[in-house]
Design a protein around this motif. Structure first.
Motif, mmCIF file in Angstrom:
data_model
loop_
_atom_site.group_PDB
_atom_site.id
_atom_site.type_symbol
_atom_site.label_atom_id
_atom_site.label_comp_id
_atom_site.label_asym_id
_atom_site.label_seq_id
_atom_site.Cartn_x
_atom_site.Cartn_y
_atom_site.Cartn_z
ATOM 1 N N CYS A 14 1.534 9.972 3.178
ATOM 2 C CA CYS A 14 -0.148 9.420 3.439
ATOM 3 C C CYS A 14 -0.874 8.343 4.151
ATOM 4 O O CYS A 14 -1.846 8.216 4.113
ATOM 5 C CB CYS A 14 -0.416 8.786 1.673
ATOM 6 S SG CYS A 14 0.794 7.129 2.292
ATOM 7 N N THR A 45 1.006 -1.255 0.156
ATOM 8 C CA THR A 45 -0.097 0.206 -0.258
ATOM 9 C C THR A 45 1.160 1.078 -0.005
ATOM 10 O O THR A 45 0.018 1.881 0.223
ATOM 11 C CB THR A 45 -0.906 0.254 1.002
ATOM 12 O OG1 THR A 45 -0.093 0.030 2.350
ATOM 13 C CG2 THR A 45 -1.487 -0.979 0.883
ATOM 14 N N CYS A 46 2.248 0.634 -0.099
ATOM 15 C CA CYS A 46 2.708 2.790 -0.083
ATOM 16 C C CYS A 46 2.945 3.015 -1.411
ATOM 17 O O CYS A 46 3.905 1.790 -2.303
ATOM 18 C CB CYS A 46 4.125 2.115 1.002
ATOM 19 S SG CYS A 46 5.524 3.549 0.448
ATOM 20 N N ARG A 96 12.342 2.592 5.509
ATOM 21 C CA ARG A 96 12.758 3.964 6.426
ATOM 22 C C ARG A 96 12.713 4.609 7.795
ATOM 23 O O ARG A 96 13.233 4.589 8.255
ATOM 24 C CB ARG A 96 11.076 5.594 5.812
ATOM 25 C CG ARG A 96 11.554 5.635 4.716
ATOM 26 C CD ARG A 96 10.285 6.141 3.986
ATOM 27 N NE ARG A 96 10.228 6.458 2.377
ATOM 28 C CZ ARG A 96 9.650 6.556 1.533
ATOM 29 N NH1 ARG A 96 8.632 6.360 2.047
ATOM 30 N NH2 ARG A 96 9.300 6.773 0.176
#
Ligand code: SF4
Ligand code: SF4
Length: 470
Positions: A94, A49-50, A66
């Protein structure tokens, strides 16, 4: 859209510790919290979903990667060098990873603390610093924003924009200039001139007294949406206060690591909007709403404001949350026949968990058919100032979102965030544009008995008059 989940790769070798090995790259007590870092179990459920992982398939451009970089930097095994910072900069913020993480990792808190440290301790390239400073000198200031955006009205209305976009000269412009031009919002005089009145009272005793955030970009470019919001809330029985003496909420700066400026804006906004008899602080812009709901956390270390900020944050509600609680007067909503694609703004769906309320509010409109967009969890690429700072990734995501929207064959699209509306409109233009609206504009149009075909035709003509970037 689903991609295979990869194993955790070895730590990157590009970093150089700031001090002695073992000394955190972050200031003592100021970096991402150790407990929040340790909550990540590296399972990789967040990866599909990234948006940046979907684009590039790079582990270090995924939430897990990250977080690993933050962990290594905190342990002093990695410095705040350009490569490490680039992976954090490319994050859209997001929060799709927050939604998809089964371990409850608070990536929002992690990236917020990391970005604040980057802004304090990392020397950006001069051109990058200048661009960021220029963006923040304009966007959070509604009058400056209006001054910059108002000339776009004659630029479009005169036909100059359409002519330029069709000309060979356009293709010879530097790529970065073309990308900025392609994002030029379709500004209207109504958007610039209309505003919510300072006070609007319903016919009888109010069911709620609400104070409304008018915002910066929203107030400068979408004042007509603010005016529609006040009308719709009043029609649902609310007394609406929208004091002119209010300014930016600090969301753009907070998401970019400028936490001290954001905290100062938070104090001023609380003073401007809150009052003992205000039941709700209503927000119609997703990015702002998620920040206002976090004011308690933002000001937690300020003894003079911590309690007031927490009380204020508890009153904050997205406009759809308030409308979903209330009933419109019987028979007040008139038919608006259209097939509408509803876009979940990331800071509404992922950051605030507000998904069902906008759909419920729109579904009350007779004749309106809702369409679900495929891959809805993936960001459109707007993400605050991301499309200005990372234009390549943003335009790729914008094109992907536009393709997904068109697959639903809608008559129009609705989204509750000015950044999403600008970004998606820019990618849904062209010869066969899909008109875009804030959901409350459609509720307002239904309450006013507007004709759907005329409404859609007028909005499509506006987009067509701008032409399509080539
Ligand atoms: S916030 Fe969005 S872009 Fe950033 S790591 Fe999470 S999912 Fe990826
Ligand atoms: S952030 Fe959550 S979903 Fe992603 S790797 Fe870590 S624990 Fe797994």
């Amino acid at each position: 859209m689903s991609l295979p989940v990869t194993r955790v790769p070895p730590a990157p070798s590009t970093g150089r510790p700031i001090g002695d090995a073992g000394t955190s790259a972050f200031a003592a007590g100021a970096g991402p919290e150790r407990g929040l870092l340790d909550a990540c179990v590296h399972c990789g459920f967040c990866l599909p979903t990234c948006p940046t992982y979907v684009l590039w398939g790079e582990e270090m451009d995924s939430p897990r990667g990250r977080i690993l970089l933050m962990d290594l930097a905190d342990r002093g095994e990695l410095g705040l060098d350009a490569t490490t910072v680039r992976h954090w900069d490319s994050c859209l913020g997001c929060m799709a990873c927050v939604t998809s993480c089964p371990s409850g990792v608070q990536y929002d808190r992690l990236i917020e603390a990391t970005r604040a440290q980057v802004e304090e301790r990392f020397a950006r390239e001069p051109a990058d610093r200048r661009l960021r400073d220029a963006v923040f000198r304009v966007l959070p200031h509604h009058r400056r924003m209006t001054a910059v955006a108002a000339p776009l009205i004659p630029y479009r209305a005169s036909g100059l924009q359409r002519a330029l976009r069709r000309s060979g000269l356009y293709r010879r412009l530097p790529a970065r200039v073309r990308r900025f031009e392609a994002l030029a919002p379709v500004v209207t005089w109504a958007g610039v001139r209309e505003q919510a009145p300072a006070l609007t009272r319903p016919a009888g005793e109010p069911v709620l007294r609400v104070a409304m955030l008018t915002g910066c970009v929203q107030r400068a470019l979408f004042g007509d949406v603010n005016a529609a919001t006040a009308r719709v809330l009043t029609a649902h029985g609310c007394e609406v206060r929208a004091p002119a003496a209010q300014a930016c909420c600090g969301a753009l700066e907070l998401h970019a690591g400028r936490a001290a400026t954001a905290a100062e804006r938070a104090r001023r906004l609380i003073a401007a909007l809150d009052a003992p008899d205000v039941d709700r602080i209503v927000v119609n812009s997703a990015g702002c709403g998620s920040t206002l709901k976090e004011y308690g956390h933002l000001l937690a270390d300020d003894p003079a404001w911590a309690e007031r900020a927490a009380t204020f944050a508890a009153k904050v509600a997205d406009v759809h949350e308030v409308l979903a609680e209330l009933e419109p007067p019987a028979g007040a909503l008139r038919p608006l026949a259209m097939r509408l694609a509803y876009h979940d703004a990331c800071h509404l769906a992922h950051a605030q968990g507000v998904r069902s309320e906008p759909r419920a509010v729109l579904a009350r409109i007779p004749g309106l058919e809702l369409a679900e967009i495929p891959d809805a969890a993936i960001c459109c690429g707007s993400a605050g100032v991301y499309n200005l700072l990372q234009p390549d990734a943003a335009s790729e995501l914008g094109r992907m979102k536009a393709d997904s929207v068109r697959r639903t064959a809608p008559d129009a699209l609705a989204a509750a965030n000015p950044g999403c509306l600008i970004q998606i409109s820019a990618n849904l233009g062209g010869g066969d544009p899909v008109p875009t609206f804030h959901p409350v504009e459609l509720v307002d149009a239904s309450l006013r008995g507007e004709d759907a075909a005329g409404l859609l035709a007028r909005r499509a003509a506006l987009v067509r008059s701008a032409g399509s970037p080539t």
